[in-house]
Enzyme design. Structure first.
Site, mmCIF file in Angstrom:
data_model
loop_
_atom_site.group_PDB
_atom_site.id
_atom_site.type_symbol
_atom_site.label_atom_id
_atom_site.label_comp_id
_atom_site.label_asym_id
_atom_site.label_seq_id
_atom_site.Cartn_x
_atom_site.Cartn_y
_atom_site.Cartn_z
ATOM 1 N N HIS A 41 -2.573 41.872 -3.683
ATOM 2 C CA HIS A 41 -2.800 43.153 -3.005
ATOM 3 C C HIS A 41 -4.287 43.512 -3.069
ATOM 4 O O HIS A 41 -4.867 43.539 -4.138
ATOM 5 C CB HIS A 41 -1.972 44.270 -3.668
ATOM 6 C CG HIS A 41 -0.570 44.312 -3.148
ATOM 7 N ND1 HIS A 41 0.197 45.459 -3.212
ATOM 8 C CD2 HIS A 41 0.216 43.369 -2.563
ATOM 9 C CE1 HIS A 41 1.386 45.231 -2.663
ATOM 10 N NE2 HIS A 41 1.421 43.961 -2.276
ATOM 11 N N TYR A 61 0.851 55.790 -3.988
ATOM 12 C CA TYR A 61 0.939 56.774 -5.072
ATOM 13 C C TYR A 61 0.880 58.152 -4.414
ATOM 14 O O TYR A 61 -0.100 58.482 -3.742
ATOM 15 C CB TYR A 61 -0.253 56.644 -6.020
ATOM 16 C CG TYR A 61 -0.279 55.408 -6.887
ATOM 17 C CD1 TYR A 61 -0.702 54.176 -6.377
ATOM 18 C CD2 TYR A 61 0.115 55.463 -8.228
ATOM 19 C CE1 TYR A 61 -0.741 53.044 -7.176
ATOM 20 C CE2 TYR A 61 0.066 54.331 -9.036
ATOM 21 C CZ TYR A 61 -0.359 53.123 -8.504
ATOM 22 O OH TYR A 61 -0.396 51.992 -9.295
ATOM 23 N N PRO A 86 2.341 54.724 -17.266
ATOM 24 C CA PRO A 86 2.268 53.576 -16.351
ATOM 25 C C PRO A 86 1.514 53.856 -15.042
ATOM 26 O O PRO A 86 1.309 52.957 -14.246
ATOM 27 C CB PRO A 86 3.740 53.248 -16.066
ATOM 28 C CG PRO A 86 4.501 54.444 -16.456
ATOM 29 C CD PRO A 86 3.721 55.154 -17.491
ATOM 30 N N LYS A 131 -1.617 49.786 -16.555
ATOM 31 C CA LYS A 131 -2.481 49.189 -17.571
ATOM 32 C C LYS A 131 -1.744 48.606 -18.762
ATOM 33 O O LYS A 131 -2.284 47.773 -19.490
ATOM 34 C CB LYS A 131 -3.470 50.257 -18.084
ATOM 35 C CG LYS A 131 -4.501 50.667 -17.060
ATOM 36 C CD LYS A 131 -5.427 49.510 -16.706
ATOM 37 C CE LYS A 131 -5.889 49.589 -15.255
ATOM 38 N NZ LYS A 131 -5.755 48.333 -14.541
ATOM 39 N N TYR A 149 -8.890 50.146 -11.758
ATOM 40 C CA TYR A 149 -7.539 49.737 -11.383
ATOM 41 C C TYR A 149 -7.417 48.207 -11.396
ATOM 42 O O TYR A 149 -6.407 47.668 -11.870
ATOM 43 C CB TYR A 149 -7.197 50.271 -9.988
ATOM 44 C CG TYR A 149 -5.719 50.146 -9.638
ATOM 45 C CD1 TYR A 149 -5.221 49.012 -8.994
ATOM 46 C CD2 TYR A 149 -4.823 51.165 -9.972
ATOM 47 C CE1 TYR A 149 -3.876 48.891 -8.701
ATOM 48 C CE2 TYR A 149 -3.466 51.051 -9.670
ATOM 49 C CZ TYR A 149 -3.003 49.902 -9.036
ATOM 50 O OH TYR A 149 -1.654 49.777 -8.753
HETATM 51 P P1 FAS Z 1 7.208 44.784 -25.627
HETATM 52 O O1 FAS Z 1 7.777 46.121 -26.045
HETATM 53 O O2 FAS Z 1 7.371 44.319 -24.230
HETATM 54 O O3 FAS Z 1 7.864 43.637 -26.555
HETATM 55 C C1 FAS Z 1 8.057 43.853 -27.930
HETATM 56 C C2 FAS Z 1 9.126 42.887 -28.425
HETATM 57 O O4 FAS Z 1 9.235 43.053 -29.841
HETATM 58 C C3 FAS Z 1 10.497 43.185 -27.829
HETATM 59 O O5 FAS Z 1 11.061 42.002 -27.296
HETATM 60 C C4 FAS Z 1 11.314 43.702 -29.020
HETATM 61 O O6 FAS Z 1 12.672 43.275 -28.974
HETATM 62 C C5 FAS Z 1 10.592 43.096 -30.210
HETATM 63 N N1 FAS Z 1 10.730 43.896 -31.424
HETATM 64 C C6 FAS Z 1 10.610 45.240 -31.540
HETATM 65 N N2 FAS Z 1 10.799 45.607 -32.823
HETATM 66 C C7 FAS Z 1 11.062 44.463 -33.528
HETATM 67 C C8 FAS Z 1 11.376 44.194 -34.890
HETATM 68 N N3 FAS Z 1 11.425 45.181 -35.790
HETATM 69 N N4 FAS Z 1 11.598 42.909 -35.261
HETATM 70 C C9 FAS Z 1 11.522 41.900 -34.326
HETATM 71 N N5 FAS Z 1 11.235 42.097 -33.034
HETATM 72 C C10 FAS Z 1 11.015 43.369 -32.635
HETATM 73 N N6 FAS Z 1 3.236 48.711 -18.061
HETATM 74 C C11 FAS Z 1 2.638 48.569 -16.860
HETATM 75 O O7 FAS Z 1 1.544 47.989 -16.804
HETATM 76 N N7 FAS Z 1 3.229 49.060 -15.725
HETATM 77 C C12 FAS Z 1 4.466 49.680 -15.763
HETATM 78 O O8 FAS Z 1 4.985 50.097 -14.744
HETATM 79 C C13 FAS Z 1 5.140 49.822 -16.998
HETATM 80 N N8 FAS Z 1 6.378 50.417 -17.066
HETATM 81 C C14 FAS Z 1 6.993 50.537 -18.304
HETATM 82 C C15 FAS Z 1 8.270 51.119 -18.425
HETATM 83 C C16 FAS Z 1 8.882 51.252 -19.681
HETATM 84 C C17 FAS Z 1 10.268 51.876 -19.796
HETATM 85 C C18 FAS Z 1 8.228 50.796 -20.845
HETATM 86 C C19 FAS Z 1 8.875 50.952 -22.213
HETATM 87 C C20 FAS Z 1 6.966 50.211 -20.732
HETATM 88 C C21 FAS Z 1 6.350 50.066 -19.462
HETATM 89 N N9 FAS Z 1 5.095 49.470 -19.316
HETATM 90 C C22 FAS Z 1 4.471 49.322 -18.133
HETATM 91 C C23 FAS Z 1 4.413 48.973 -20.450
HETATM 92 C C24 FAS Z 1 5.021 47.644 -20.798
HETATM 93 O O9 FAS Z 1 4.963 46.820 -19.684
HETATM 94 C C25 FAS Z 1 4.279 47.126 -21.994
HETATM 95 O O10 FAS Z 1 2.883 47.298 -21.848
HETATM 96 C C26 FAS Z 1 4.578 45.684 -22.279
HETATM 97 O O11 FAS Z 1 5.959 45.530 -22.399
HETATM 98 C C27 FAS Z 1 3.841 45.316 -23.550
HETATM 99 O O12 FAS Z 1 4.330 44.109 -23.984
HETATM 100 P P2 FAS Z 1 4.500 43.842 -25.560
HETATM 101 O O13 FAS Z 1 3.287 44.324 -26.275
HETATM 102 O O14 FAS Z 1 4.900 42.424 -25.644
HETATM 103 O O15 FAS Z 1 5.679 44.810 -26.043
HETATM 104 C C1 PHB Z 2 5.688 48.809 -10.819
HETATM 105 O O1 PHB Z 2 5.790 48.138 -9.763
HETATM 106 O O2 PHB Z 2 6.572 48.789 -11.725
HETATM 107 C C2 PHB Z 2 4.471 49.670 -11.037
HETATM 108 C C3 PHB Z 2 3.389 49.525 -10.174
HETATM 109 C C4 PHB Z 2 2.266 50.322 -10.381
HETATM 110 C C5 PHB Z 2 2.247 51.238 -11.421
HETATM 111 C C6 PHB Z 2 3.332 51.370 -12.287
HETATM 112 C C7 PHB Z 2 4.461 50.581 -12.090
HETATM 113 O O3 PHB Z 2 1.143 52.014 -11.608
#
Ligand code: FAS
Ligand code: PHB
Length: 390
Positions: free
Chosen positions: A72, A201, A293, A297, A385
């Site tokens: 994009h 957005y 989100p 980032k 961005y």
């Molecule tokens: P993660 O949370 O992905 O992974 C952590 C892992 O550790 C999990 O598999 C978990 O099971 C494990 N774990 C936890 N506790 C443990 C324990 N005690 N023992 C063993 N294992 C354990 N980011 C964006 O850039 N754009 C978005 O749109 C976006 N939307 C999101 C929506 C939601 C609902 C959430 C929660 C996050 C969102 N994020 C978004 C952020 C998300 O993408 C994170 O930045 C990303 O998952 C980070 O990856 P990890 O650091 O690997 O953490």
């Molecule tokens: C998504 O596609 O999940 C998404 C894209 C842009 C954002 C947040 C989430 O800023």
């Protein structure tokens, strides 16, 4: 059992770090309390910065990402019934983002790890890091009714915002910074074509909305909701109606509706841990920081943390130097705070705050007016961005 690096968490942070270390011949074990299917069932991020794409290539895990990801060159800001395109490519001298779901990125990294034969232990209970303030750290976990122990050189806490790693650090040794936003995001996935070929957005008096996608036949939509909203209060029809109310007419009339197959509410907050290193324990990704989100980032910050830690570990094992490890926290936190600032700024500009004053609302409108009439302001948005350099 002994290994060089124990990685707690099999999300993007842990898997990307694990793959890079395995390729470099640095032995590592990943432990996760969840099952592989549970991890793959989580729908999260969708926008990859070029730095994250490069790391996936370096991890020899990028072929499907390049085949199926959508490059994009820009996105739109919609307010007052109109669209204003932010030309990322033109404003950043040729940079762009790649639309590719975090679920798919995670799957690619899991597949690659299995192909290399590296060890991942899923459904490992009560994972606990020990003695990381000394020079003989180890990790214990329970599986099959037995407590196991893995001695190691280093522990990477890649266990997300509710993990055990950060909580294992003595309170006196850690500082946290937090801002909680008075709203959340209600998101859905549906197999319908996206309303626009680029992300939209929207800032509307009823609240924020985001039109995103996973492919040209699978859409990802979000609307700002209250922190008290419950999923059961939002059937598909209510969601589609509210989404259309918040979009300019030319988008609203093009929304293709259909049954959602994923629906979730995510609370929005900013959170930073300082420092990110505690002698032999390193916090990575969401274990150390959380961003709303809005600026896409979260996942990309996890990738830059992995880059800094991987570089440090390579120097330790190959060059017998600890310079990279000693610099990890300062380098990572510097980039983290700039991304936290950008995510806060974009969230504040695009959402409607329940208790906003007339003055604050006028400031938000002035911010949008300035952004869409100033090349300098648009360049600042664009360079953040697409991702600041590592
Ligand atoms: P993660 O949370 O992905 O992974 C952590 C892992 O550790 C999990 O598999 C978990 O099971 C494990 N774990 C936890 N506790 C443990 C324990 N005690 N023992 C063993 N294992 C354990 N980011 C964006 O850039 N754009 C978005 O749109 C976006 N939307 C999101 C929506 C939601 C609902 C959430 C929660 C996050 C969102 N994020 C978004 C952020 C998300 O993408 C994170 O930045 C990303 O998952 C980070 O990856 P990890 O650091 O690997 O953490
Ligand atoms: C998504 O596609 O999940 C998404 C894209 C842009 C954002 C947040 C989430 O800023």
């Amino acid at each position: 059992m002994r290994t060089q690096v124990v990685i707690i968490g099999s999300g993007p942070s842990g898997l990307l770090l694990g793959q890079l270390l395995t390729q470099a011949g640095i032995d590592n074990v990943i432990l996760d309390r969840a099952s592989k299917d549970h991890i793959l069932g989580r729908v999260r991020a969708g926008v990859l910065e070029e730095g994250t794409v490069r790391l996936m290539d370096e991890a020899q895990s990028g072929s499907r990402m390049h085949a199926e990801g959508l490059p994009h060159d820009g996105f739109s800001l919609a307010f007052d019934g109109r669209d204003h395109r932010i030309d990322l490519f033109g404003l950043t001298d040729g940079k762009r983002v790649l639309i590719y779901g975090q679920t798919e990125l995670t799957r690619d990294l899991m597949d690659r790890r299995e192909a290399t034969g590296a060890s991942t232990l899923y459904e490992a209970a009560n994972v606990t890091p020990h003695d990381f303030d000394g020079d003989a750290p180890y990790v214990t976990y329970e599986k099959g009714g037995t407590t196991h122990r893995i001695a190691c050189d280093f522990i990477a806490g890649c266990d997300g915002s509710h993990g055990v790693s950060r909580k294992s650090v003595p309170e006196k040794s850690i500082r946290t910074f937090e801002k909680v936003y008075p709203f959340g995001w209600l998101g859905i996935l549906a197999d319908v074509p996206p309303v626009s070929p680029e992300l939209v957005y929207a800032n509307h008096p009823r609240g924020f909305a985001l039109c995103s996608m996973r492919s040209m036949s699978r859409s990802r939509y979000y609307i700002q909701c209250s922190r008290d909203d419950k999923l059961e209060e939002w059937d598909d029809q209510r969601f589609w109606d509210e989404l259309r109310r918040r979009l300019p007419a030319h988008h609203a009339e093009r929304v293709v509706t259909g049954p959602s197959f994923e629906k979730s509410i995510a609370p929005l907050r900013s959170f930073v841990t300082e420092p990110m290193r505690f002698h032999r324990l390193f916090l990575v990704g969401d274990a150390a920081h959380i961003v709303p989100p809005t600026g896409a980032k979260g996942l990309n910050l996890a990738a830059s943390d992995v880059h800094y830690l991987y570089e440090g570990l390579i120097e330790h094992y190959e060059d017998r130097s600890n310079a990279g490890l000693d610099a990890y926290s300062v380098r990572a936190i510097s980039r983290v705070w700039k991304a936290v600032r950008f995510s806060w700024w974009m969230t504040t500009m695009m959402h409607r705050f329940p208790d906003t004053s007339d003055f604050d609302q006028k400031i938000q409108e002035a911010e949008l007016d300035y952004l869409t009439h100033s090349q300098a302001a648009a360049m600042a948005l664009a360079e953040n961005y697409v991702g600041l350099p590592f």
